[in-house]
Design an enzyme around this catalytic site. Structure first.
Site, PDB file in Angstrom:
ATOM      1  N   LYS A   1       0.836  -1.201   0.000  1.00  0.00           N
ATOM      2  CA  LYS A   1       0.000   0.000   0.000  1.00  0.00           C
ATOM      3  C   LYS A   1       0.871   1.251   0.000  1.00  0.00           C
ATOM      4  O   LYS A   1       1.793   1.359   0.814  1.00  0.00           O
ATOM      5  CB  LYS A   1      -0.871   0.064   1.263  1.00  0.00           C
ATOM      6  CG  LYS A   1      -1.833  -1.072   1.473  1.00  0.00           C
ATOM      7  CD  LYS A   1      -2.596  -0.854   2.776  1.00  0.00           C
ATOM      8  CE  LYS A   1      -3.589  -1.962   3.064  1.00  0.00           C
ATOM      9  NZ  LYS A   1      -4.339  -1.712   4.311  1.00  0.00           N
TER      10      LYS A   1
ATOM     11  N   ARG B   1     -17.867  -3.871   2.983  1.00  0.00           N
ATOM     12  CA  ARG B   1     -17.606  -3.576   1.574  1.00  0.00           C
ATOM     13  C   ARG B   1     -16.986  -4.822   0.950  1.00  0.00           C
ATOM     14  O   ARG B   1     -15.871  -5.201   1.301  1.00  0.00           O
ATOM     15  CB  ARG B   1     -16.694  -2.359   1.458  1.00  0.00           C
ATOM     16  CG  ARG B   1     -17.295  -1.118   2.128  1.00  0.00           C
ATOM     17  CD  ARG B   1     -16.291  -0.024   2.344  1.00  0.00           C
ATOM     18  NE  ARG B   1     -15.196  -0.464   3.197  1.00  0.00           N
ATOM     19  CZ  ARG B   1     -14.107   0.268   3.451  1.00  0.00           C
ATOM     20  NH1 ARG B   1     -13.987   1.465   2.920  1.00  0.00           N
ATOM     21  NH2 ARG B   1     -13.161  -0.189   4.237  1.00  0.00           N
TER      22      ARG B   1
ATOM     23  N   ARG C   1      -9.978  -5.753  -4.006  1.00  0.00           N
ATOM     24  CA  ARG C   1     -10.231  -4.646  -3.084  1.00  0.00           C
ATOM     25  C   ARG C   1     -11.733  -4.461  -2.883  1.00  0.00           C
ATOM     26  O   ARG C   1     -12.506  -4.571  -3.832  1.00  0.00           O
ATOM     27  CB  ARG C   1      -9.621  -3.351  -3.619  1.00  0.00           C
ATOM     28  CG  ARG C   1      -8.117  -3.382  -3.792  1.00  0.00           C
ATOM     29  CD  ARG C   1      -7.624  -2.180  -4.581  1.00  0.00           C
ATOM     30  NE  ARG C   1      -8.154  -2.161  -5.942  1.00  0.00           N
ATOM     31  CZ  ARG C   1      -7.913  -1.185  -6.817  1.00  0.00           C
ATOM     32  NH1 ARG C   1      -7.157  -0.158  -6.469  1.00  0.00           N
ATOM     33  NH2 ARG C   1      -8.430  -1.244  -8.029  1.00  0.00           N
TER      34      ARG C   1
ATOM     35  N   ASP D   1     -10.917   0.571   9.256  1.00  0.00           N
ATOM     36  CA  ASP D   1     -11.144  -0.551   8.351  1.00  0.00           C
ATOM     37  C   ASP D   1     -10.646  -1.829   9.012  1.00  0.00           C
ATOM     38  O   ASP D   1      -9.518  -1.867   9.526  1.00  0.00           O
ATOM     39  CB  ASP D   1     -10.409  -0.322   7.033  1.00  0.00           C
ATOM     40  CG  ASP D   1     -10.945   0.884   6.276  1.00  0.00           C
ATOM     41  OD1 ASP D   1     -12.081   1.304   6.567  1.00  0.00           O
ATOM     42  OD2 ASP D   1     -10.225   1.395   5.404  1.00  0.00           O
TER      43      ASP D   1
END
Length: 320
Positions: free
Chosen positions: A168, A232, A240, A280
């Site tokens: 990331k 999500r 992702r 998250d």
């Protein structure tokens, strides 16, 4: 009360998705004044932060067949006027990342808002302290195994040891630039070179969590307390789950493990003035702490039939 929102140009916002709009609507519905401005209009005059403010009147979205529907037009703004930010009761810093040099300068200007008169959410010094990737590293009992490096060999050794990993960029947003690393990928060297700008910029590398295919949970925290969550879920061939890259949203609960993670974070978030935060979590592990303009309220409200924006505004009104 008077609420100001530092946002990106309002015409670019999506009233059915953007948390900033949900918060503005909530303040208006509860009878408060709502003003908007942009970071590039902030300044300091006579030692006090000011901005070019515009009053805004919103037509709230409505829920039709499970979807938010906005009027056309959905907002109306008044004439701009330069005012001191300390005339406001609360100022929300909601400019979208990435945190660029102009963004940092805006937080320096917000340091000149008198905290005895005006609540700034989130605190400018807290935003500066909390890189949304690096900030999570201090919560060692909550995160997956993680390294930060720009050294290709260090990253290679971590990847070989873990079998698979996620890389990331430290300044990324909305899932941008996140890559899946496989030890057998012949593109490994190129991927690391691109991500680190030829070993000039460090990146975060985390153990790949297979539970990611089941979803990346966003939990909204208000003053350290979890108030809502949405899952999500990746779609198609995408690994992702971010909504910005097509992740499907699903209703979810907050588990005991996730509440424990929130409790681990709460004292530090309060210390740093990070009052409205989105964390998250994948497979019971904290992966990011979002403090700039965390989103998710619209999706949680739609799925759970609640109004988190009003809860946030009411908390501000009632606080000492």
């Amino acid at each position: 009360m008077k609420f100001t929102f530092i946002i990106d140009p309002i015409a670019r916002l999506d009233p059915g998705h953007d948390t900033s709009v949900a918060l503005m609507e909530a303040a208006q519905v509860l009878g408060h004044e709502v003003w908007i401005t942009q970071a590039n209009s902030l300044g300091v005059i006579d030692g006090k932060a000011s901005a070019l403010l515009q009053p805004v009147q919103l037509t709230p979205v409505t829920l039709v067949d499970g979807l938010w529907v906005a009027a056309t037009p959905w907002f109306e703004v008044g004439q701009p006027e330069r005012r001191l930010l300390e005339e406001m009761d609360a100022v929300f810093m909601r400019t979208d990342p990435p945190v660029t040099v102009p963004y940092l300068y805006a937080t320096y200007i917000l340091d000149y808002v008198d905290p005895a008169k005006t609540l700034v959410i989130n605190a400018p010094q807290g935003i500066r302290a909390a890189n949304e990737k690096m900030y999570a590293l201090q919560f060692t009992q909550a995160i997956p195994e993680t390294i930060v490096s720009q050294d290709k060999q260090v990253i290679r050794e971590f990847l070989e040891r873990k079998g698979a990993a996620i890389i990331k960029p430290l300044g990324g947003k909305a899932g941008e630039g996140i890559l899946f690393l496989d030890p057998g990928d012949r593109n490994f060297n190129s991927l690391v070179e691109i991500s680190t700008f030829q070993a000039q910029v460090p990146v975060m590398v985390q153990t790949y969590l297979p539970e990611a295919k089941l979803g990346d949970k966003r939990i909204i925290l208000l003053n350290g307390e979890p108030i809502g969550a949405v899952n999500r879920v990746p779609t198609g061939k995408e690994f992702r789950g971010n909504m910005a890259v097509g992740g499907r949203v699903a209703q979810t609960d907050i588990s005991d493990r996730e509440r424990d993670i929130c409790a681990q974070l709460a004292p530090t978030l309060r210390r740093d003035g990070l009052l409205f935060v989105g964390i998250d979590i994948i497979g019971g592990y904290l992966t990011e702490v979002n403090v700039t303009s965390p989103t998710g309220i619209r999706e949680i409200d739609r799925l759970d039939n609640i109004r988190l924006g009003q809860q946030v505004v009411e908390w501000i009104v009632k606080r000492p």
